[in-house]
Write a protein that holds these residues in place. Structure first.
Motif, short mmCIF file in Angstrom:
data_model
loop_
_atom_site.label_atom_id
_atom_site.label_comp_id
_atom_site.label_asym_id
_atom_site.label_seq_id
_atom_site.Cartn_x
_atom_site.Cartn_y
_atom_site.Cartn_z
N ALA A 146 0.92 -1.17 -0.07
CA ALA A 146 0.08 0.15 -0.01
C ALA A 146 0.87 1.18 -0.17
CB ALA A 146 -0.92 0.09 1.31
N ASP A 147 0.70 2.29 -0.78
CA ASP A 147 0.93 3.44 -0.98
C ASP A 147 0.10 4.34 0.14
OD1 ASP A 147 2.88 3.43 -3.19
OD2 ASP A 147 1.22 2.59 -4.15
N PHE A 148 -0.89 4.09 0.11
CA PHE A 148 -1.94 4.99 0.98
C PHE A 148 -2.76 3.99 1.61
CE2 PHE A 148 -5.02 8.39 1.22
CZ PHE A 148 -4.66 9.05 2.36
N ILE A 149 -3.19 3.98 2.90
CA ILE A 149 -4.30 3.14 3.75
C ILE A 149 -5.16 4.35 4.17
CG2 ILE A 149 -4.79 1.77 5.64
CD1 ILE A 149 -2.08 0.16 5.15
N VAL A 150 -6.40 4.00 4.06
CA VAL A 150 -7.52 4.92 4.73
C VAL A 150 -8.18 4.10 5.41
CG1 VAL A 150 -7.35 6.71 3.00
CG2 VAL A 150 -8.93 4.94 2.75
N SER A 151 -8.77 4.59 6.57
CA SER A 151 -9.72 4.11 7.59
C SER A 151 -10.66 5.17 8.19
CB SER A 151 -9.31 3.20 8.54
OG SER A 151 -10.30 2.27 9.25
N ILE A 152 -11.70 5.17 7.84
CA ILE A 152 -12.65 6.29 8.04
C ILE A 152 -13.82 5.80 8.94
CG2 ILE A 152 -14.01 8.34 7.27
CD1 ILE A 152 -11.14 8.75 6.71
N ASN A 153 -14.13 6.11 10.16
CA ASN A 153 -15.24 5.75 11.05
C ASN A 153 -15.29 4.21 11.20
OD1 ASN A 153 -17.74 5.95 12.63
ND2 ASN A 153 -18.72 5.99 10.93
N ALA A 154 -14.26 3.28 11.24
CA ALA A 154 -14.41 1.95 11.46
C ALA A 154 -13.50 1.22 12.39
CB ALA A 154 -13.80 1.49 9.95
N LEU A 155 -12.46 1.77 12.86
CA LEU A 155 -11.55 1.05 13.80
C LEU A 155 -12.31 1.18 15.20
CD1 LEU A 155 -7.99 2.26 12.52
CD2 LEU A 155 -9.14 -0.07 12.28
N ASP A 156 -13.04 2.03 15.49
CA ASP A 156 -13.63 1.98 16.95
C ASP A 156 -14.98 1.05 16.94
OD1 ASP A 156 -14.52 3.80 14.85
OD2 ASP A 156 -16.04 4.35 16.32
N HIS A 157 -15.29 0.48 15.59
CA HIS A 157 -16.26 -0.62 15.27
C HIS A 157 -15.85 -2.07 15.63
CE1 HIS A 157 -19.37 2.08 13.65
NE2 HIS A 157 -18.40 3.02 13.92
N GLY A 158 -14.34 -2.06 15.64
CA GLY A 158 -13.82 -3.32 15.80
C GLY A 158 -13.71 -3.95 17.01
N PHE A 159 -12.94 -5.35 17.08
CA PHE A 159 -12.94 -6.06 18.48
C PHE A 159 -11.40 -5.93 18.91
CE2 PHE A 159 -12.51 -9.05 14.94
CZ PHE A 159 -11.35 -9.82 15.13
N ASN A 160 -10.37 -5.79 18.32
CA ASN A 160 -9.14 -5.54 18.96
C ASN A 160 -8.23 -4.68 18.04
OD1 ASN A 160 -6.31 -6.21 19.08
ND2 ASN A 160 -6.75 -8.24 19.68
N PHE A 161 -8.19 -3.15 18.51
CA PHE A 161 -7.80 -2.09 18.02
C PHE A 161 -6.20 -2.32 17.82
CE2 PHE A 161 -5.82 1.83 18.14
CZ PHE A 161 -6.35 2.66 17.24
#
Length: 237
Positions: A146-161
């Motif tokens: 990856a040259d660029f990784i985006v994560s918008i409004n998602a990581l707080d919805h997971g189970f293991n940050f």
């Protein structure tokens, strides 16, 4: 007479004594991880129901205006991405990352298969690669691409940050950049089971091999009341 004067003063002090502020709800203990089965049973079912309901994603014009507005606020233009490989982590049922013209796009979304079969306005099929997996599950095919990784409004919805961040670090090229934006939560709810704050996520970024290039406050995406989102711009150490 002196005793009478003292009684009057005491009554006046009581009468004008400031009222005690209402007690604030107690914050939950920090919780950057929960049981995966509990997450799948509650949070993911809630996510699917949310995306299937008619919302702003269903209205093409409204959706596009929101996408352009959010990327412009972050200082990102749609052009200049030819030949770049972008990974969209926790993409949801519609792809903000299609904004980046000419890029090759890989999508990680644990509900991708169900969104594609059950959400009529999805556009996940426009990505070059789709992985119906959570951020916490490592995908060897993406390592160091990856040259660029985006994560918008998602990581707080997971189970293991922490596990999600470690995987994101592995997907980046040595000169790549990650933009991770998510709400903080004082208390969890069914769709936001993690309780995070700036201090703990910074420690996790550092442990995973990131340096924070900059961080910026953002709007609150949704969920129970609490602090707004923070945009973190990260580079590999």
């Amino acid at each position: 007479m002196a005793n009478l004067t003292q009684r009057i003063k005491r009554r006046l002090r009581r009468a004008f004594k400031p009222a005690k502020a209402a007690a604030k709800p107690a914050k939950a203990e920090l919780r950057p991880t929960i049981d995966r089965s509990a997450w799948a049973d509650a949070a993911q079912n809630g996510e699917l129901d949310f995306h299937k309901r008619h919302n702003f994603r269903a209205e093409e014009k409204v959706w596009r205006e929101c996408v352009v507005r959010d990327w412009k606020i972050l200082g990102l233009e749609p052009t200049g991405w030819e030949g770049k490989f972008i990974v969209d982590v926790g993409a949801g049922s519609r792809l903000r990352s299609l904004y980046f013209e000419g890029a090759q796009l890989a999508v990680l979304e644990p509900l991708a298969d169900r969104y594609m079969s059950e959400v009529e306005w999805h556009d996940l099929d426009k990505a070059d690669e789709v992985y119906s997996l959570p951020a916490e599950q490592f995908i060897p095919e993406l390592e160091a691409r990856a040259d660029f990784i985006v994560s918008i409004n998602a990581l707080d919805h997971g189970f293991n940050f922490e596990q999600g961040i470690q995987n994101i670090r592995k997907y980046l090229k040595p000169d790549g950049t990650a933009l991770l934006s998510f709400d903080m939560h004082d208390v969890p709810d069914s769709m936001h089971p993690l309780v995070l704050n700036d201090e703990i996520v910074r420690k996790i970024f550092e442990s995973a091999g990131f340096e924070i290039e900059r961080s910026e406050p953002g709007r609150r995406y949704h969920g129970a009341e609490g602090p707004g989102a923070i945009h973190y711009w990260l580079r590999p150490v």
